[in-house]
Scaffold this motif. Structure first.
Motif, mmCIF file in Angstrom:
data_model
loop_
_atom_site.group_PDB
_atom_site.id
_atom_site.type_symbol
_atom_site.label_atom_id
_atom_site.label_comp_id
_atom_site.label_asym_id
_atom_site.label_seq_id
_atom_site.Cartn_x
_atom_site.Cartn_y
_atom_site.Cartn_z
ATOM 1 N N ARG A 86 -16.826 38.695 25.306
ATOM 2 C CA ARG A 86 -16.350 38.232 23.995
ATOM 3 C C ARG A 86 -15.183 37.265 24.159
ATOM 4 N N ARG A 87 -14.219 37.598 25.029
ATOM 5 C CA ARG A 87 -13.051 36.757 25.246
ATOM 6 C C ARG A 87 -13.447 35.378 25.780
ATOM 7 N N VAL A 88 -14.343 35.353 26.768
ATOM 8 C CA VAL A 88 -14.755 34.083 27.367
ATOM 9 C C VAL A 88 -15.624 33.292 26.391
ATOM 10 N N MET A 89 -16.465 33.990 25.653
ATOM 11 C CA MET A 89 -17.354 33.312 24.719
ATOM 12 C C MET A 89 -16.578 32.702 23.549
ATOM 13 N N VAL A 90 -15.541 33.377 23.078
ATOM 14 C CA VAL A 90 -14.725 32.817 21.992
ATOM 15 C C VAL A 90 -14.093 31.504 22.445
ATOM 16 N N ALA A 91 -13.673 31.447 23.702
ATOM 17 C CA ALA A 91 -13.032 30.230 24.207
ATOM 18 C C ALA A 91 -14.033 29.110 24.457
ATOM 19 N N ASN A 92 -15.319 29.436 24.671
ATOM 20 C CA ASN A 92 -16.306 28.421 25.049
ATOM 21 C C ASN A 92 -17.501 28.343 24.114
ATOM 22 N N HIS A 93 -17.394 28.882 22.919
ATOM 23 C CA HIS A 93 -18.549 28.914 22.009
ATOM 24 C C HIS A 93 -18.890 27.502 21.535
ATOM 25 N N PRO A 94 -20.186 27.177 21.484
ATOM 26 C CA PRO A 94 -20.595 25.825 21.044
ATOM 27 C C PRO A 94 -20.143 25.477 19.622
ATOM 28 N N ASP A 95 -20.075 26.450 18.733
ATOM 29 C CA ASP A 95 -19.637 26.183 17.363
ATOM 30 C C ASP A 95 -18.154 25.811 17.299
ATOM 31 N N ALA A 96 -17.413 26.174 18.354
ATOM 32 C CA ALA A 96 -15.977 25.854 18.402
ATOM 33 C C ALA A 96 -15.708 24.684 19.338
ATOM 34 N N GLY A 97 -16.742 23.906 19.648
ATOM 35 C CA GLY A 97 -16.566 22.737 20.493
ATOM 36 C C GLY A 97 -16.864 22.974 21.953
ATOM 37 N N GLY A 98 -17.374 24.143 22.286
ATOM 38 C CA GLY A 98 -17.712 24.447 23.671
ATOM 39 C C GLY A 98 -19.081 23.910 24.045
ATOM 40 N N SER A 99 -19.438 24.111 25.285
ATOM 41 C CA SER A 99 -20.692 23.602 25.816
ATOM 42 C C SER A 99 -21.816 24.633 25.641
ATOM 43 N N HIS A 100 -22.993 24.149 25.263
ATOM 44 C CA HIS A 100 -24.155 25.036 25.167
ATOM 45 C C HIS A 100 -24.533 25.564 26.542
ATOM 46 N N TYR A 101 -24.405 24.720 27.542
ATOM 47 C CA TYR A 101 -24.741 25.124 28.914
ATOM 48 C C TYR A 101 -23.819 26.253 29.388
#
Length: 125
Positions: A86-101
């Motif tokens: 959850r912690r890593v996904m919040v920082a890298n979520h595509p909806d928040a500007g993170g990468s889909h990959y």
């Protein structure tokens, strides 16, 4: 009257002595501080205690790589794995500007650590 004058003369003689000793003490403390600072600056550089994983992803994700992605140990309990995911996904979520990959790799790492996949890449990319 004479006796009080003698006492004040004694204080007048002692006060320069105390002032001189104070100046000498400050000078020695400053000298020690400068030498300590120079020794600190001259010491060889030390390695950082925490090292980060360098390199790309492996073709088939391993438990070691999954643990590195999530920032946990390979023997971490399931609850801690879910918190780390959850912690890593919040920082890298595509909806928040993170990468889909990266999001797919994070999900794959969680699945690998929770033993949902037996190897092989389930990444969409």
């Amino acid at each position: 009257m004479q006796q009080s004058r003698d006492v004040s003369d004694g204080f007048e003689m002692v006060s320069p002595l105390i002032a001189g000793l104070s100046v000498a003490a400050v000078a020695y403390a400053g000298r020690y501080s400068l030498r300590a600072w120079q020794a600190f600056k001259a010491r060889p550089p030390t390695l950082r205690t925490r090292r980060f994983y360098e390199g790309g992803f492996q073709p088939n994700m391993t438990r070691r790589e999954a643990a590195l992605i999530l920032g946990v140990r390979e023997s971490t309990p399931a609850e801690k794995i879910k918190e780390a995911h959850r912690r890593v996904m919040v920082a890298n979520h595509p909806d928040a500007g993170g990468s889909h990959y990266l999001a797919s790799k994070i999900n794959e790492a969680k699945d690998m650590m929770l033993r949902r996949t037996k190897g092989g890449s389930s990444s969409a990319f």
